[in-house]
Design a protein around this motif. Structure first.
Motif, PDB file in Angstrom:
ATOM      1  N   THR A   1       0.825  -1.245  -0.187  1.00  0.00           N
ATOM      2  CA  THR A   1      -0.036   0.264  -0.044  1.00  0.00           C
ATOM      3  C   THR A   1       0.714   1.133   0.058  1.00  0.00           C
ATOM      4  OG1 THR A   1       0.072  -0.324   2.630  1.00  0.00           O
ATOM      5  CG2 THR A   1      -2.169  -0.850   1.132  1.00  0.00           C
ATOM      6  N   PRO A   2       0.623   2.334  -0.483  1.00  0.00           N
ATOM      7  CA  PRO A   2       1.284   3.437  -0.364  1.00  0.00           C
ATOM      8  C   PRO A   2       1.453   4.249   0.760  1.00  0.00           C
ATOM      9  CG  PRO A   2      -0.739   3.680  -2.180  1.00  0.00           C
ATOM     10  CD  PRO A   2      -0.891   2.603  -1.020  1.00  0.00           C
ATOM     11  N   LEU A   3       2.482   4.833   1.251  1.00  0.00           N
ATOM     12  CA  LEU A   3       2.577   5.548   2.429  1.00  0.00           C
ATOM     13  C   LEU A   3       2.848   6.931   2.343  1.00  0.00           C
ATOM     14  CD1 LEU A   3       5.298   2.879   3.948  1.00  0.00           C
ATOM     15  CD2 LEU A   3       3.083   2.958   4.226  1.00  0.00           C
ATOM     16  N   ILE A   4       2.226   7.711   3.240  1.00  0.00           N
ATOM     17  CA  ILE A   4       2.475   9.038   2.975  1.00  0.00           C
ATOM     18  C   ILE A   4       3.028   9.633   4.281  1.00  0.00           C
ATOM     19  CG2 ILE A   4       1.197  11.284   2.969  1.00  0.00           C
ATOM     20  CD1 ILE A   4      -0.867  10.131   1.123  1.00  0.00           C
ATOM     21  N   LYS A   5       3.958  10.391   4.353  1.00  0.00           N
ATOM     22  CA  LYS A   5       4.623  10.744   5.472  1.00  0.00           C
ATOM     23  C   LYS A   5       3.627  12.082   6.215  1.00  0.00           C
ATOM     24  CE  LYS A   5       9.688  11.031   6.453  1.00  0.00           C
ATOM     25  NZ  LYS A   5      10.726  11.361   6.068  1.00  0.00           N
ATOM     26  N   LYS A   6       3.278  11.825   7.403  1.00  0.00           N
ATOM     27  CA  LYS A   6       2.651  12.749   8.289  1.00  0.00           C
ATOM     28  C   LYS A   6       3.297  13.028   9.544  1.00  0.00           C
ATOM     29  CE  LYS A   6      -1.811  11.944   5.978  1.00  0.00           C
ATOM     30  NZ  LYS A   6      -3.316  11.053   5.907  1.00  0.00           N
ATOM     31  N   GLU A   7       3.554  14.259   9.748  1.00  0.00           N
ATOM     32  CA  GLU A   7       4.281  14.411  11.027  1.00  0.00           C
ATOM     33  C   GLU A   7       5.416  13.624  11.375  1.00  0.00           C
ATOM     34  OE1 GLU A   7       1.096  13.980  13.870  1.00  0.00           O
ATOM     35  OE2 GLU A   7       0.153  15.768  12.949  1.00  0.00           O
ATOM     36  N   GLY A   8       6.327  13.366  10.188  1.00  0.00           N
ATOM     37  CA  GLY A   8       7.491  12.698  10.375  1.00  0.00           C
ATOM     38  C   GLY A   8       7.413  11.317  10.302  1.00  0.00           C
TER      39      GLY A   8
END
Ligand code: FES
Length: 344
Positions: free
Chosen positions: A276-283
């Motif tokens: 699954t795609p990963l998105i960086k949120k708050e590091g």
């Protein structure tokens, strides 16, 4: 192509000039037992099972080209008697316990024995005492059991005529004849490239893959290892890929595969693989849907133009995918800074 008319078992059929009687019969759903014939290879007439009666003469149908007016009988008493002896001698030289063999469901020898009908007691009387030969398990992808080999020579011709390596040949003479590598060394010490072309054509269980499960269904796909674009069928069982089969209809590989394409599919089921795609949120990377990931990428692309942007493509994509990324980089992002990991 010129069409030839001939008769097989009273049925008038048409075949292209140059076709063998065996291929013409099989194309018309007339079964003639055959073990050393393979449609990818030149016929050699070694197993003597495909004999047919032509005007009272016994001919090997794999070696006999179709001729106008040919009248072929596939089941005359003489043909039947010759075939019976040929299959009995093969079975008498074959290990017992076929049902425990991994290839039993696809074994051409068993299929032919069933078709002809054999007398088990007579085969046991024909069996000569012999010591089992050692199994070669040295190759990481397949094993070779010379005891199950029927000396059809399909592996020898495949390696010589299709792969072009000539790893295998007949070794020794007479009843001691076996298939072997140069010097009869283990496969791992030979020049074998482990492509498995011989394994997929072996009509019995002599050359057999070490890892294989019967898939519940297959999915047509393209091999991801390089830009050749070999056609494959991925065999699926549950949520796992359990087999790979070459696509004979794909012009780029016409039924062949290399060692990576055929056996290198472990990574698909690997637990560390990102699915699954990963998105960086708050590091921190957090899982996202494809829609969320693609929307974010499209939004960010608007902030970059010209030399601020670079694209790195992948050799694991098809040529068409790579063409698209260079086109997108040049035409939309207006830069020629595009590279590719083909130097893997
Ligand atoms: Fe013709 Fe083997 S298939 S002799």
């Amino acid at each position: 192509m010129e069409k030839i008319k001939l008769t097989i078992d009273g049925l008038e059929i048409e075949a292209e000039a140059g076709t063998s009687v065996l291929d013409a019969a099989l194309a018309n759903d007339i079964y003639i037992p055959h073990l050393c014939h393979h449609p990818d290879l030149k016929p050699v007439g070694a197993c003597r099972l495909c004999g047919v009666d032509v005007n009272g003469r016994m001919e090997m149908s794999c070696l006999l080209p179709v001729r106008e007016g040919l009248d072929v009988k596939t089941n005359s008493p003489e043909v039947g008697a010759t075939r019976q002896v040929a299959i009995e001698l093969l079975l008498a030289d074959h290990p017992q316990g076929c049902l425990s063999c991994g290839a039993s469901l696809q074994c051409e020898l068993l299929h032919i024995a069933d078709h002809i009908g054999v007398d088990g007691e007579r085969i046991e009387r024909l069996r000569r005492p012999s010591e089992p030969l050692p199994i070669d398990n040295s190759n990481p992808f397949f094993s070779f059991d010379p005891n199950k080999c029927v000396l059809c020579g399909i592996c020898v011709r495949t390696c010589e005529d299709i792969v072009g390596l000539g790893v295998l040949d007949f070794v020794n003479r007479g009843s001691r004849t076996v298939i072997g590598t140069f010097g009869n060394e283990p496969f791992i010490d030979s020049i074998c490239e482990s492509c498995g072309e011989c394994v997929v054509r072996c009509p019995v269980g002599s050359l057999a893959p070490k890892r294989w499960q019967r898939p519940s269904h297959e999915v047509q796909s393209t091999c991801v290892y390089c830009g050749v674009g070999c056609g494959i069928y991925l065999g699926v069982k549950g949520d796992q890929v359990v087999s790979v089969r070459a696509d004979r209809e794909r012009p780029s590989n016409q039924g062949s595969l290399c060692v990576k394409g055929r056996y290198g599919y472990n990574f698909i089921n690997h637990k560390d693989r990102l699915t699954t795609p990963l998105i960086k949120k708050e590091g921190q990377f957090v899982e996202a849907t494809w829609d969320e990931a693609l929307d974010l990428v499209a939004e960010k692309f608007a902030d970059y133009k010209g030399s601020e942007f670079a694209a790195l493509a992948s050799a694991k994509c098809t040529n068409e995918d790579n063409y698209l990324i260079q086109k997108f980089t040049r035409a939309v992002m207006q830069t020629n800074t595009v590279d590719h990991c083909a130097r893997l």
